[in-house]
Design a protein around this motif. Structure first.
Motif, PDB file in Angstrom:
ATOM      1  N   ASP A   1      35.137  30.202  52.853  1.00 51.05           N
ATOM      2  CA  ASP A   1      34.918  30.210  51.778  1.00 51.05           C
ATOM      3  C   ASP A   1      35.672  29.530  50.986  1.00 51.05           C
ATOM      4  OD1 ASP A   1      32.346  30.869  52.627  1.00 51.05           O
ATOM      5  OD2 ASP A   1      32.483  33.364  51.031  1.00 51.05           O
ATOM      6  N   PRO A   2      34.932  28.155  50.187  1.00 54.04           N
ATOM      7  CA  PRO A   2      35.896  27.498  49.017  1.00 54.04           C
ATOM      8  C   PRO A   2      36.705  28.491  47.849  1.00 54.04           C
ATOM      9  CG  PRO A   2      33.605  27.535  48.208  1.00 54.04           C
ATOM     10  CD  PRO A   2      33.370  28.214  49.566  1.00 54.04           C
ATOM     11  N   LEU A   3      37.486  28.219  47.108  1.00 57.22           N
ATOM     12  CA  LEU A   3      37.804  28.819  45.942  1.00 57.22           C
ATOM     13  C   LEU A   3      37.008  28.496  45.151  1.00 57.22           C
ATOM     14  CD1 LEU A   3      41.077  26.657  44.857  1.00 57.22           C
ATOM     15  CD2 LEU A   3      41.160  28.900  45.956  1.00 57.22           C
ATOM     16  N   VAL A   4      37.074  29.797  44.332  1.00 56.34           N
ATOM     17  CA  VAL A   4      36.104  31.051  43.307  1.00 56.34           C
ATOM     18  C   VAL A   4      36.554  30.666  42.273  1.00 56.34           C
ATOM     19  CG1 VAL A   4      34.698  33.171  43.182  1.00 56.34           C
ATOM     20  CG2 VAL A   4      35.555  32.166  46.001  1.00 56.34           C
ATOM     21  N   ALA A   5      35.124  30.043  41.318  1.00 52.65           N
ATOM     22  CA  ALA A   5      35.480  30.478  40.067  1.00 52.65           C
ATOM     23  C   ALA A   5      35.132  31.802  39.380  1.00 52.65           C
ATOM     24  CB  ALA A   5      34.698  29.475  38.999  1.00 52.65           C
ATOM     25  N   PRO A   6      36.730  32.081  38.554  1.00 49.81           N
ATOM     26  CA  PRO A   6      36.742  33.526  37.996  1.00 49.81           C
ATOM     27  C   PRO A   6      35.450  33.966  37.358  1.00 49.81           C
ATOM     28  CG  PRO A   6      38.433  32.098  37.068  1.00 49.81           C
ATOM     29  CD  PRO A   6      37.637  31.622  38.089  1.00 49.81           C
ATOM     30  N   MET A   7      34.457  33.192  37.065  1.00 51.81           N
ATOM     31  CA  MET A   7      33.643  33.557  36.381  1.00 51.81           C
ATOM     32  C   MET A   7      32.695  33.945  37.182  1.00 51.81           C
ATOM     33  SD  MET A   7      31.730  30.085  34.893  1.00 51.81           S
ATOM     34  CE  MET A   7      30.667  30.490  34.124  1.00 51.81           C
ATOM     35  N   ARG A   8      33.401  33.701  38.621  1.00 46.73           N
ATOM     36  CA  ARG A   8      32.031  34.073  39.012  1.00 46.73           C
ATOM     37  C   ARG A   8      32.230  34.806  40.565  1.00 46.73           C
ATOM     38  NH1 ARG A   8      30.876  29.012  38.391  1.00 46.73           N
ATOM     39  NH2 ARG A   8      28.533  28.554  38.108  1.00 46.73           N
ATOM     40  N   ALA A   9      33.862  35.708  40.572  1.00 48.02           N
ATOM     41  CA  ALA A   9      34.465  36.347  41.195  1.00 48.02           C
ATOM     42  C   ALA A   9      35.078  38.016  40.811  1.00 48.02           C
ATOM     43  CB  ALA A   9      36.234  35.725  40.667  1.00 48.02           C
ATOM     44  N   THR A  10      34.954  38.408  41.801  1.00 43.56           N
ATOM     45  CA  THR A  10      35.105  40.188  42.188  1.00 43.56           C
ATOM     46  C   THR A  10      36.264  40.319  42.778  1.00 43.56           C
ATOM     47  OG1 THR A  10      32.469  40.509  41.697  1.00 43.56           O
ATOM     48  CG2 THR A  10      34.051  41.951  42.793  1.00 43.56           C
TER      49      THR A  10
END
Length: 1012
Positions: free
Chosen positions: A392-401
């Motif tokens: 997967d690509p890098l994840v934005a913190p607002m969509r991260a868990t």
């Protein structure tokens, strides 16, 4: 004469004319220059000179190079030279230098730094004489020249009758503006440079201050002033330093654009044309130190806690040390936050850890707080975090868990395949704090596990292997409690607890048995996913032996008793016996409920296993077949004798162990525990635990109690054989002869088997009987062993009530023993009475105060009496009478100490004689000396004694007495011998003393005294 190429004369004339016209103008110029030199720019001379150099390079469109050289001149004065490349000095520039807050850069490039026209005033902080020389000419500013010119003008005005200017000059006491009056001069910049500012430093203090400022010059200066590409610092007595190629040491990101007109509408007029904004963030690559303040672009006093250098075109107040609040600042902070997020994104894309760029903790000021809020919001929308799934690509913190307290590793990677947005954080609290600041959703492992899919596409084996690495932690195991587990029957259940992992011996059971186990609720894991993790999380690896402990089997057997479906009952029996056959042995804690397994008796009736016997066995020989019937032949044909005996069918007498027995507490018949089942198979158990409470105390913990079962089923004519069999069979014998002890108590009680045989078997067993060959046990007190016990060894006989001495009689046996002596008033032979008194002196005796005791009613006469006193010592034996019977306590020890009197009084619940009887001697008697022969052999004896014709103590006639003062009183030689022996603590020597007193030369008597 030096050529006035820059029109300095006109500039001086205009300024002097203004001062003449308004001395207040002189005051304003002087105060302004002093404010900027001594306050606003007190420590910025190097920065301001560098800024002018950068602007000159920007105007010329060439890379800016700056030389900063500190040395002493030929006259010894310290001199600072700041030489730069770029646009040379021109007339407007000179006019700008000679003015205050009137920059010559109006309308020039927006990349220029100087905007207020006051930066040059910083030189006044360290110098009173300044020369600016360029390839186009040179000018000089000097405080001394200003003073001379003002004195000249003031003198001229005084001649005209006007003294205002002279008064103002005098009031300033030499504090005059030095930078308003330029003078043409000679000079050239160093080779390779276009302009140089030469400061003759005021003194050595100024020299030291400049030297410190030069030592602090670092990469930040180049980063803040992008017009410069090189700075060379030369300080006398030190190696030169060259700063260049700053991009190699810093990761730099610059963003710029044009501001809406509305945002600059309220700014000062000369700033409104500078609508281009520019933001630069610089991140050190090699751990360089950060200034910790905002640069705009020169350093301000606004703190910045972000781990990068910020250079931005923020609006400043006149001091150029603080950012001015307002819409313009807010817009620039928005741009700065967006650029910072871009920089962090670039760091993350390079594979480095961006969490160190996230601001955490407390802000350092209002501007820092405003910037941090915007940065956090921008970072939350920027792909920064490494996904758990590497595809997967890098994840934005607002969509991260993230999973709380779950370290990065195989477990996170495996969960990342199943949980959208799951990211991997670097270890340590700093990364966790950064994730919280960015609003990353933090979930517990339990929450993630609860939402795992249960579809067939999940690679459960791989997931279990990955999670096993963290399952050593108790908190992680708790979080995995609801982990899905595929079962062998195709179902998927939540949670390994209660799931079993089958061993090979169970898997080899008949299919019908396995189906039955599943029907009963056994949750067996699919062998393809069986992993150690399941066992860590509460699943049970079971072989056939362990399966017998499983509550599913137990529930099936216990429910069988209430099942009217005979076919189902037969299915349960067959399945359980198959498991027992595979196990080979039965766990001790399963024996009780396996005994309830329904089998068929020889007569066709259904009966529990423990209610049947094997034909031809010892149990069939000893037990009544009307109580325990033989098992059906069909059961023997299908299963071996070993399997049937393992589930409780009696081949021999069985030992049942009741766990965790508590005195006085009978297990609840409905309780779902092994103790209830075991106790239910023992006749009279409720009465037995009450007996334990009476002996050991209510609530005493007795541990596990082993008992011979089925004693109530013994055939009437087989008691002799049963006792002999119990005596020679180790397990049965132990259950008989081992007493029960309460924790923390020195007392012990009969075993259940001994208690039952003595109280419920109907055998002719007295409460206490004499062991064969025992001496000192008169039949009047202790009867001999009954004939039914013939041939049994002493250990078994003791368990059934046999004693070898009165001291061995248990407390519960004394009541029957005393009753054998007869009613009160019965005379007891002295040898019998003496045996009782000696036993009581050792602590043996009834557990409760007896209704009658044996006591002396006269010297040499013992009777059964209801009341008496206990003799403190042998003196009181003489006081025995019908009115006051006395219980003697034989003294013990070579020194005649009587430790047993108080204990005997407590044992029999009787008072001590000394507490009840008067001990006063009626008269003093006649004193006489104790013979020397006695004193020589009897240390501690008194040297004098008192002779009496009649000795009365408390009104009773006695032969001797020793009073409270230790004086011996006697009526004859035998009494004197007894008194001296008692007084000297040698009671055993009284007979020898009597002989010695009659014949002092009797050597045998003397030896007996010494040895007695």
């Amino acid at each position: 004469m030096t050529a006035d190429v820059f029109g300095t004369a006109a500039l001086r004339g205009a300024v002097l004319e203004a001062w003449r016209a308004s001395p207040a103008r002189l005051r304003e110029d002087a105060n302004g220059e002093e404010d900027h030199a001594r306050a606003y720019y007190r420590d910025r001379v190097v920065v301001e000179l560098a800024q002018n150099a950068a602007d000159a390079a920007t105007r010329a469109g060439t890379p800016g190079r700056l030389l900063l050289r500190l040395a002493h001149g030929d006259d010894g004065s310290p001199v600072l030279v700041a030489a730069n490349t770029g646009a040379p000095l021109d007339a407007p520039g000179v006019a700008s230098l000679a003015s205050l807050r009137a920059s010559a850069k109006r309308g020039t490039s927006t990349r220029e730094v100087g905007r207020f026209g006051v930066g040059f005033a910083a030189v006044r902080a360290v110098a009173d004489e300044v020369v600016v020389c360029s390839t186009t000419g040179a000018v000089r500013f000097a405080l001394a020249d200003t003073r001379v010119e003002l004195e000249r003008v003031a003198a001229h005005e005084a001649a005209e009758g006007r003294g205002e200017l002279a008064d103002e000059v005098r009031r300033r006491d030499g504090s005059l503006p030095a930078l308003r009056l330029p003078w043409p001069t000679e000079g050239r910049p160093p080779a390779g440079y276009d302009t140089a500012v030469v400061l003759t430093l005021r003194d050595e203090v100024a020299h030291d201050e400049v030297r410190a400022l030069l030592a602090a010059v670092d990469d930040v200066l180049l980063l803040a002033l992008p017009g410069l590409v090189e700075v060379v610092v030369e300080v006398e007595d030190a190696a030169p330093r060259r700063l260049a190629d700053v991009e190699r040491r810093w990761d730099v990101l610059t963003a710029e654009g044009e501001l809406p007109l509305a945002l600059v509408a309220d700014r000062p007029v000369e700033e409104r044309s500078a609508r281009t904004w520019r933001v630069t963030w610089a991140l050190p690559r090699a751990g360089a130190s950060l200034p910790g303040v905002v640069h705009a672009p020169t350093p301000t006093d606004e703190p910045c806690s972000l781990p990068a250098l910020l250079v931005a075109t923020l609006p400043l107040d006149p001091s150029r040390r603080h950012v001015t609040a307002g819409a313009l600042t807010d817009a620039l902070l928005d741009h700065a936050a967006a650029a910072y997020a871009d920089l962090a994104g670039r760091v993350a894309a390079s594979g480095a850890d961006p969490t160190g760029l996230v601001p955490t903790g407390l802000a350092s000021g209002a501007l820092d707080a405003a910037l941090r809020r915007r940065v956090l919001a921008a970072l939350a929308r920027t792909p920064l975090l490494v996904p758990a799934d590497p595809d997967d690509p890098l994840v934005a913190p607002m969509r991260a868990t993230t999973v709380r307290d779950l370290p990065d590793g195989p477990a996170v990677a495996a969960l990342g395949l199943l949980v959208a947005g799951l990211v991997r954080l670097p270890p340590g609290p700093a990364a966790a704090a950064a994730a919280r600041a960015l609003g990353v959703e933090e979930r517990t492992l339990a929450e993630v596990v609860d939402e795992l899919p249960t579809g067939a596409a999940v690679d459960w084996a791989a997931l279990y292997d990955a999670l096993d690495a963290v399952a050593h932690d108790a908190a992680a195991r708790e979080g995995l409690a609801a982990l899905p587990v595929p079962l062998v029957d195709g179902r998927v259940v939540r949670g390994p607890r209660g799931v079993v992992v089958l061993d090979a011996d169970v898997a080899a059971l008949p299919l019908a048995t396995l189906d039955a186990l599943g029907d009963w609720g056994l949750r067996a894991a699919d062998p393809r996913v069986a992993r150690p993790l399941l066992l860590r999380l509460g699943a049970e690896r079971v072989d056939a032996h362990a399966l017998l402990r499983h509550p599913v089997l137990r529930a099936a057997v216990l429910g069988q008793a209430d099942d009217d479906d005979l076919d189902h009952a037969a299915q349960v029996t067959a399945a359980v016996l198959d498991v027992v056959a595979a196990a080979g042995t039965v766990p001790d804690d399963a024996a009780a409920w396996l005994g309830l397994l329904t089998l068929t008796a020889a007569d066709g009736a259904a009966a529990p296993a423990h209610g049947l016997v094997l034909p031809g066995g010892r149990a069939a020989d000893l037990l009544d077949d009307r109580v325990l019937a033989p098992v059906a032949v069909e059961a023997l044909d299908r299963w071996s004798r070993e399997v049937l005996t393992a589930v409780g069918v009696r081949d021999d007498l069985a030992v049942t162990t009741v766990p965790d027995v508590v005195a006085g507490v009978a297990p609840d018949e409905d309780a779902d525990d092994p103790g209830a089942l075991a106790a239910a198979s023992l006749d009279g158990w409720d009465a037995y635990v009450l007996r334990l409470a009476a002996v050991l105390g209510p609530g005493a913990a007795c541990g596990d109690v082993a008992a011979v079962a089925d004693l109530d089923a013994v055939a009437d004519d087989r008691w002799d054989a049963l006792l002999a069999h119990v005596a020679r069979t180790p397990a049965l014998r132990v259950a008989l002869v081992t007493p029960v002890r309460g924790e923390g108590s020195g007392a012990s009680a009969d075993s259940y088997t001994a208690w039952w045989l003595r109280t419920r078997a109907g055998l002719p067993l007295p409460a206490v009987f004499a062991l064969p060959g025992a001496h000192g046990l008169p039949a009047a007190l202790v009867p001999p062993a009954p004939a039914v016990l013939d041939g049994l060894d002493a250990g078994v006989l003791r368990a059934l009530g046999g004693v070898a001495s009165l001291a061995e009689v248990p407390a519960v046996g004394w009541s029957a023993l005393l009753e054998r002596l007869g009613p009160p008033g019965t005379v007891v032979p002295l040898e019998v009475a003496a045996g009782l008194w000696r036993a009581w002196a050792t602590g043996a005796g009834p557990g409760e105060a007896p209704g009658a005791v044996v006591a002396l009613t006269a010297p040499g006469v013992a009777e059964v009496v209801e009341d008496a006193v206990v003799a403190d010592d042998p003196r009181w034996w003489q006081r025995a009478s019908d009115a006051v019977p006395v219980v003697p306590v034989p003294p013990s020890g070579p020194d005649g100490v009587r430790p047993g009197a108080g204990a005997v009084a407590d044992l029999l619940d009787l008072p001590l004689a000394a507490d009840e009887l008067d001990a006063d001697v009626a008269d003093d008697g006649e004193p006489e000396d104790v013979p020397d022969a006695v004193l020589a052999l009897l240390p501690g004896a008194p040297v004098r004694w008192w002779r009496h014709d009649d000795l009365l103590v408390g009104g009773d006639a006695v032969d001797w007495w020793v009073d409270d003062d230790g004086d011996v009183h006697a009526v004859h030689v035998a009494g004197l011998a007894a008194g001296l022996a008692w007084a000297a603590g040698r009671w055993g020597a009284r007979g020898a003393l009597e002989h010695l007193l009659g014949d002092p030369d009797d050597g045998s008597a003397a030896l007996d005294v010494v040895l007695g």
